[in-house]
Design a protein around this motif. Structure first.
Motif, PDB file in Angstrom:
ATOM      1  N   ARG A 128      94.110  37.297  21.330  1.00  0.00           N
ATOM      2  CA  ARG A 128      94.769  36.698  20.166  1.00  0.00           C
ATOM      3  C   ARG A 128      96.264  37.033  20.164  1.00  0.00           C
ATOM      4  NH1 ARG A 128      89.550  36.078  20.328  1.00  0.00           N
ATOM      5  NH2 ARG A 128      88.335  36.105  18.409  1.00  0.00           N
ATOM      6  N   TYR A 146      93.110  48.816  10.325  1.00  0.00           N
ATOM      7  CA  TYR A 146      94.089  48.137  11.185  1.00  0.00           C
ATOM      8  C   TYR A 146      94.427  46.831  10.493  1.00  0.00           C
ATOM      9  CZ  TYR A 146      94.812  44.520  14.850  1.00  0.00           C
ATOM     10  OH  TYR A 146      95.251  43.450  15.597  1.00  0.00           O
ATOM     11  N   GLN A 183      98.605  37.163  12.745  1.00  0.00           N
ATOM     12  CA  GLN A 183      98.171  36.399  13.916  1.00  0.00           C
ATOM     13  C   GLN A 183      98.685  34.968  13.801  1.00  0.00           C
ATOM     14  OE1 GLN A 183      94.045  35.178  16.305  1.00  0.00           O
ATOM     15  NE2 GLN A 183      93.994  36.923  14.936  1.00  0.00           N
ATOM     16  N   HIS A 242      84.164  36.245  20.690  1.00  0.00           N
ATOM     17  CA  HIS A 242      83.662  37.560  21.085  1.00  0.00           C
ATOM     18  C   HIS A 242      82.949  38.169  19.873  1.00  0.00           C
ATOM     19  CE1 HIS A 242      87.912  39.310  19.905  1.00  0.00           C
ATOM     20  NE2 HIS A 242      87.167  39.115  18.849  1.00  0.00           N
ATOM     21  N   HIS A 266      81.939  42.230  18.020  1.00  0.00           N
ATOM     22  CA  HIS A 266      82.162  43.678  18.072  1.00  0.00           C
ATOM     23  C   HIS A 266      81.587  44.328  16.822  1.00  0.00           C
ATOM     24  CE1 HIS A 266      85.555  42.317  15.644  1.00  0.00           C
ATOM     25  NE2 HIS A 266      86.080  41.692  16.651  1.00  0.00           N
ATOM     26  N   ARG A 316      90.128  37.901   7.263  1.00  0.00           N
ATOM     27  CA  ARG A 316      91.376  37.160   7.426  1.00  0.00           C
ATOM     28  C   ARG A 316      91.855  36.631   6.103  1.00  0.00           C
ATOM     29  NH1 ARG A 316      90.476  37.639  12.348  1.00  0.00           N
ATOM     30  NH2 ARG A 316      88.257  37.461  12.538  1.00  0.00           N
ATOM     31  N   HIS A 327      82.618  35.373  17.008  1.00  0.00           N
ATOM     32  CA  HIS A 327      83.688  34.645  16.318  1.00  0.00           C
ATOM     33  C   HIS A 327      84.845  34.339  17.257  1.00  0.00           C
ATOM     34  CE1 HIS A 327      84.662  38.891  16.001  1.00  0.00           C
ATOM     35  NE2 HIS A 327      85.943  38.549  15.932  1.00  0.00           N
ATOM     36  N   HIS A 344      88.519  31.369  17.387  1.00  0.00           N
ATOM     37  CA  HIS A 344      89.328  30.454  16.587  1.00  0.00           C
ATOM     38  C   HIS A 344      89.820  29.310  17.469  1.00  0.00           C
ATOM     39  CE1 HIS A 344      89.409  34.143  14.304  1.00  0.00           C
ATOM     40  NE2 HIS A 344      90.211  34.718  15.177  1.00  0.00           N
ATOM     41  N   ASP A 401      95.059  39.632   9.623  1.00  0.00           N
ATOM     42  CA  ASP A 401      93.760  40.180  10.010  1.00  0.00           C
ATOM     43  C   ASP A 401      93.671  41.604   9.488  1.00  0.00           C
ATOM     44  OD1 ASP A 401      92.897  38.135  11.945  1.00  0.00           O
ATOM     45  OD2 ASP A 401      94.479  38.929  13.246  1.00  0.00           O
ATOM     46  N   LEU A 433      90.856  44.912  10.053  1.00  0.00           N
ATOM     47  CA  LEU A 433      89.588  45.407  10.613  1.00  0.00           C
ATOM     48  C   LEU A 433      89.488  46.910  10.389  1.00  0.00           C
ATOM     49  CD1 LEU A 433      90.738  43.059  12.807  1.00  0.00           C
ATOM     50  CD2 LEU A 433      88.584  43.604  13.907  1.00  0.00           C
ATOM     51  N   ILE A 452      88.945  49.136  12.510  1.00  0.00           N
ATOM     52  CA  ILE A 452      88.994  49.675  13.877  1.00  0.00           C
ATOM     53  C   ILE A 452      89.120  51.208  13.922  1.00  0.00           C
ATOM     54  CG2 ILE A 452      90.317  49.707  16.044  1.00  0.00           C
ATOM     55  CD1 ILE A 452      90.971  46.770  15.549  1.00  0.00           C
TER      56      ILE A 452
HETATM   57  C1  1HN Z   1      89.739  40.297  16.480  1.00  0.00           C
HETATM   58  O1  1HN Z   1      88.490  39.920  16.786  1.00  0.00           O
HETATM   59  C2  1HN Z   1      90.603  39.400  15.869  1.00  0.00           C
HETATM   60  O2  1HN Z   1      89.009  37.674  15.744  1.00  0.00           O
HETATM   61  C3  1HN Z   1      91.869  39.821  15.506  1.00  0.00           C
HETATM   62  O3  1HN Z   1      91.040  37.192  15.315  1.00  0.00           O
HETATM   63  C4  1HN Z   1      92.302  41.079  15.784  1.00  0.00           C
HETATM   64  C5  1HN Z   1      91.905  43.235  16.764  1.00  0.00           C
HETATM   65  C6  1HN Z   1      91.108  44.084  17.469  1.00  0.00           C
HETATM   66  C7  1HN Z   1      89.830  43.738  17.820  1.00  0.00           C
HETATM   67  C8  1HN Z   1      89.343  42.504  17.488  1.00  0.00           C
HETATM   68  C9  1HN Z   1      90.177  37.991  15.610  1.00  0.00           C
HETATM   69  C10 1HN Z   1      91.467  41.973  16.453  1.00  0.00           C
HETATM   70  C11 1HN Z   1      90.177  41.593  16.802  1.00  0.00           C
END
Ligand code: 1HN
Length: 370
Positions: free
Chosen positions: A73, A99, A103, A114, A116, A122, A155, A157, A169, A171, A173
Motif C-alpha cells: 500500500r 499504528y 494512504q 491479504h 493478518h 479506515r 482484504h 483495495h 488507516d 491498526l 500493530i
Molecule cells: C494494511 O493491511 C493496510 O489494508 C494498511 O490498507 C496498512 C499496515 C500494516 C499492515 C497491514 C490496508 C497496513 C496494513
C-alpha cells in the motif's frame, strides 16, 4: 535515601549486576525505578502533523511508489517522536498500542488482498469511487465513511473511479507485535473477487440499525462500512441536547450484533465540536489519535497549545491532560485503545481539578527536528 543511593552505586553491587548479565539474569533493584511509576509515563509524546506536510509527501510518494510496482500500500505512517528510541527494530508506532497512517490510492490502482491478525480501520478523508473488498464484499467508499477490516479477514483495495482517494488507516500493530501474535498471509491472487453483492453488510444491517433474524450471533463483526450521512444524522440528533463537557457531541462506531466497539481492540469515534465550544480538560489511561475531518480550532495538551485545521492529525498519549476548542463547527474522527485498557480493567479517567477545569497554556506546539 542518600545511603541507599550509595549502596546501589557501590562497587560490590555494580560488579554483581554486571556479573549476572552473562547468565542472562538481571537485578530487579536496578530495573524497578524504570518499571514501576506512580502513574503512566508514556514515552509517546503529544504531536501534531499538519495536512500541508502530509499532502505534499503523499504527492511525492505518488511519483516514486506505486502499489503495482512495490506490491504494498502507498501508506505513510505516523512515527511518534517519543517512541523512536524505544522501538529499535526500525520503526516507531503512533502511540504505544496503535499504528496510524495516511494512504493514497489512484484511479486504476490495486492494493493486493491479504489477511493478518491485526484489526484495522479506515476513515475516508478525501475522494470516492474506490472499494475495499473484505472477505468477498466490495465496500465502496465515500468521504466521511468509516470501515473496518476485522482480524483474519481477507482484504484488498481497488480503484475503478476517477479521483484520487486518501484515507486514514489505524491498526493495533504494536499491541499484536508486543504479544508476538502476528500471522500474515498474502491472498493467492492479486485481489479477491466478490462473493456477495456490493455493500452487502450495510444493506443487510441498514447501516447498523437492525440485524437480519438469521444473524443473531455472527462470529465476526457483521457490518463493514458505516456511512457518513448516517453518522452525521446521529450527531445532528445528539446536538439538540447538552454536549459532553469533555468531548462535545460524540458517537462511537459499534458492532451492531453486540453493542461493543466495531473493532474489539480499537475504539472509533466521530465528534462534533460546535463553533465556540471549549471543553473542560481531562485525562484518561487510553491514548487517542485524532483526525480533523472538518473545521479548525486548538487543543491544549499538558499545557501546550496545538492549533489544528482540516486534514491534521493530533496524538494524545495516555494520561495526558487535554481540552479542545473549536473556532468553527468542527468534526473530529478519532481512534483509541480504550477497549484494550478496558479489557485489562485499566481504564481510568479524571477531570482537571484546578482552574474551573481548564489548563494554563504555557507553550505552543512546534514540530521537533529529527
Ligand atoms: C494494511 O493491511 C493496510 O489494508 C494498511 O490498507 C496498512 C499496515 C500494516 C499492515 C497491514 C490496508 C497496513 C496494513
Amino acid at each position: 535515601m542518600a545511603e541507599k543511593m550509595e549502596f546501589f552505586e557501590s562497587k560490590i553491587v555494580q560488579d554483581f549486576n554486571r556479573e549476572i548479565e552473562q547468565y542472562h539474569l538481571g537485578p530487579l533493584w536496578n530495573a524497578i525505578p524504570d518499571l514501576m511509576h506512580k502513574q503512566p509515563t508514556p514515552a509517546a509524546v503529544p504531536y501534531l502533523w499538519k495536512w500541508e506536510t502530509l499532502h505534499a509527501k503523499l504527492m511525492e510518494a505518488r511519483e516514486i511508489f506505486t502499489p503495482d510496482r512495490g506490491g504494498e500500500r502507498r501508506a505513510i505512517y505516523f512515527q511518534n517522536p517519543g517512541l523512536k528510541q524505544r522501538q529499535p527494530w526500525g520503526w516507531a508506532s503512533t502511540t504505544h498500542s496503535l499504528y496510524a497512517a495516511v494512504q493514497l490510492i489512484l484511479p486504476g490502482e490495486t492494493a493486493p488482498s491479504h489477511r493478518h491478525t491485526q484489526s484495522a480501520l479506515r476513515f475516508i478523508m478525501e475522494g470516492e469511487g474506490a472499494y475495499s473488498i473484505v472477505q468477498g464484499e466490495r465496500l465502496f467508499m465515500e468521504e466521511g465513511d468509516f470501515l473496518i477490516t476485522p482480524k483474519g479477514l481477507w482484504h484488498g483495495h481497488a480503484h475503478p473511479g476517477d479521483t484520487p482517494m486518501i484515507w486514514m488507516d489505524c491498526l493495533d500493530i504494536p499491541t499484536i507485535y508486543s504479544i508476538a501474535g502476528t500471522f500474515y498471509e498474502n491472498y493467492p491472487k492479486k485481489i479477491e473477487q466478490p462473493s456477495v453483492p456490493d455493500n452487502y453488510t450495510s444493506q443487510r444491517y441498514a447501516g447498523g440499525l437492525v440485524r437480519p433474524i438469521s444473524d443473531r450471533y455472527p462470529k465476526v463483526a457483521p457490518l463493514g462500512s458505516y456511512k457518513w450521512l448516517q453518522t452525521l444524522a446521529a450527531l445532528e440528533g445528539l446536538s439538540r441536547f447538552e454536549p459532553d463537557p469533555y468531548d462535545g457531541f460524540a458517537v462511537e462506531y459499534i458492532n451492531p450484533s453486540n453493542g461493543h466497539t466495531a473493532n474489539p481492540t480499537i475504539a472509533a469515534w466521530m465528534q462534533k465540536l460546535p463553533s465556540g465550544f471549549h471543553s473542560k480538560a481531562h485525562r484518561h489511561t487510553n491514548s487517542v489519535i485524532y483526525q480533523v475531518f472538518k473545521g479548525s480550532g486548538y487543543s491544549i495538551v499538558n499545557g501546550v497549545r496545538f492549533d489544528w485545521s482540516k486534514g491534521d492529525f493530533l496524538v494524545i498519549p495516555n494520561w495526558a491532560w487535554h481540552e479542545h476548542v473549536a473556532n468553527e463547527d468542527s468534526f473530529l474522527f478519532s481512534a483509541s485503545d480504550l477497549p484494550i485498557m478496558e479489557k485489562f480493567d485499566l481504564q481510568q479517567e479524571e477531570g482537571y481539578p484546578e482552574n474551573a477545569g481548564h489548563q494554563i497554556v504555557t507553550d505552543e506546539f512546534k514540530p521537533l527536528l529529527p
